[in-house]
Structure formats: structure tokens, C-alpha cells
Write a protein that holds these residues in place. Structure first.
Motif, PDB file in Angstrom:
ATOM      1  N   MET A   1       0.742  -1.521  -0.143  1.00 23.54           N
ATOM      2  CA  MET A   1       0.148  -0.338   0.292  1.00 23.54           C
ATOM      3  C   MET A   1       1.137   0.950  -0.179  1.00 23.54           C
ATOM      4  O   MET A   1       2.078   1.409   0.359  1.00 23.54           O
ATOM      5  N   ILE A   2       0.796   2.490  -0.320  1.00 25.85           N
ATOM      6  CA  ILE A   2       1.529   3.044  -1.287  1.00 25.85           C
ATOM      7  C   ILE A   2       0.524   4.466  -0.251  1.00 25.85           C
ATOM      8  O   ILE A   2      -0.720   4.302  -0.435  1.00 25.85           O
ATOM      9  N   LYS A  38       3.564  -2.901   4.487  1.00 23.82           N
ATOM     10  CA  LYS A  38       4.835  -4.320   3.878  1.00 23.82           C
ATOM     11  C   LYS A  38       4.438  -4.431   2.539  1.00 23.82           C
ATOM     12  O   LYS A  38       3.629  -4.203   1.867  1.00 23.82           O
ATOM     13  N   ASP A  39       5.384  -4.836   1.452  1.00 25.29           N
ATOM     14  CA  ASP A  39       5.334  -5.057   0.494  1.00 25.29           C
ATOM     15  C   ASP A  39       4.739  -6.630   0.151  1.00 25.29           C
ATOM     16  O   ASP A  39       4.889  -7.067   0.121  1.00 25.29           O
ATOM     17  N   LYS A  40       3.295  -6.273  -0.157  1.00 19.37           N
ATOM     18  CA  LYS A  40       2.640  -7.268  -0.305  1.00 19.37           C
ATOM     19  C   LYS A  40       1.226  -6.880  -1.385  1.00 19.37           C
ATOM     20  O   LYS A  40       1.073  -5.716  -1.750  1.00 19.37           O
ATOM     21  N   SER A  41       0.640  -8.182  -2.112  1.00 15.26           N
ATOM     22  CA  SER A  41      -0.147  -7.489  -2.839  1.00 15.26           C
ATOM     23  C   SER A  41      -1.909  -8.274  -2.316  1.00 15.26           C
ATOM     24  O   SER A  41      -1.591  -7.516  -0.407  1.00 15.26           O
ATOM     25  N   GLU A  42      -2.443  -6.720  -2.244  1.00 16.77           N
ATOM     26  CA  GLU A  42      -4.219  -6.259  -1.870  1.00 16.77           C
ATOM     27  C   GLU A  42      -4.169  -7.748  -0.505  1.00 16.77           C
ATOM     28  O   GLU A  42      -4.754  -7.493  -0.147  1.00 16.77           O
ATOM     29  N   LYS A  43      -4.509  -8.437  -1.770  1.00 22.61           N
ATOM     30  CA  LYS A  43      -5.181 -10.283  -1.286  1.00 22.61           C
ATOM     31  C   LYS A  43      -4.210 -10.364   0.265  1.00 22.61           C
ATOM     32  O   LYS A  43      -5.081 -10.134   0.831  1.00 22.61           O
ATOM     33  N   ALA A  47      -5.937 -10.178   4.439  1.00 27.16           N
ATOM     34  CA  ALA A  47      -6.042 -11.030   4.763  1.00 27.16           C
ATOM     35  C   ALA A  47      -4.456 -11.376   6.313  1.00 27.16           C
ATOM     36  O   ALA A  47      -5.010 -11.328   7.366  1.00 27.16           O
ATOM     37  N   LEU A  48      -3.590 -10.660   5.701  1.00 24.19           N
ATOM     38  CA  LEU A  48      -2.604 -10.087   7.057  1.00 24.19           C
ATOM     39  C   LEU A  48      -3.390  -9.185   8.255  1.00 24.19           C
ATOM     40  O   LEU A  48      -2.928  -9.309   9.554  1.00 24.19           O
ATOM     41  N   CYS A  49      -3.642  -8.661   7.673  1.00 25.13           N
ATOM     42  CA  CYS A  49      -4.105  -7.266   8.647  1.00 25.13           C
ATOM     43  C   CYS A  49      -4.870  -7.543   9.456  1.00 25.13           C
ATOM     44  O   CYS A  49      -5.770  -7.791  10.051  1.00 25.13           O
TER      45      CYS A  49
END
Length: 71
Positions: A1-2, A38-43, A47-49
């Protein structure tokens, strides 16, 4: 997320978290910022959040994460 405006995000997080959790909203806002950086895809980020914030937000977790990721 930017994140374009970190201060505005922290302010929004603190105001949004205060009525829905017992934890210190300012401290939890900092934790949420760390999660979304964190450098992750939105999906993956969603899930992480949900996984990490459920202990704090319980039944409000899904709604909060939805709002957060729409910013």
C-alpha cells in the motif's frame, strides 16, 4: 500500500480505532501503519491485517480493514 500522507493516515486511524477497540488507539494506529507498509498484494495485505487485527477489533475487524484498504 502506498502511503501519500502518513500524518493524515495516522490521524484517520486514531479517530477510527478509538470507538471500536480497547487498546490505545495511537499505539494501534502505529501498528496498522507498520502492517500496511509491507510489500504485499492487496489480497495478501487484507488477509494479514484481518489476521493481526482480529485480536484487537474482533467483530469490527472486517469492516475496519475494508475501510482502510479503500483509502
Amino acid at each position: 500500500m502506498i502511503i501519500e500522507n502518513l500524518d493524515a493516515l495516522k490521524t484517520w486511524l486514531t479517530k477510527t480505532l478509538e470507538p471500536i477497540c480497547d487498546a490505545d488507539p495511537s499505539a494501534l494506529a502505529k501498528y496498522v501503519v507498520a502492517l500496511v507498509k509491507k510489500d504485499k498484494s492487496e489480497k495478501e495485505l487484507r488477509a494479514l491485517c484481518i489476521d493481526q487485527l482480529d485480536v484487537f477489533l474482533q467483530k469490527e475487524t472486517q469492516t475496519f480493514v475494508d475501510k482502510l484498504l479503500k483509502l
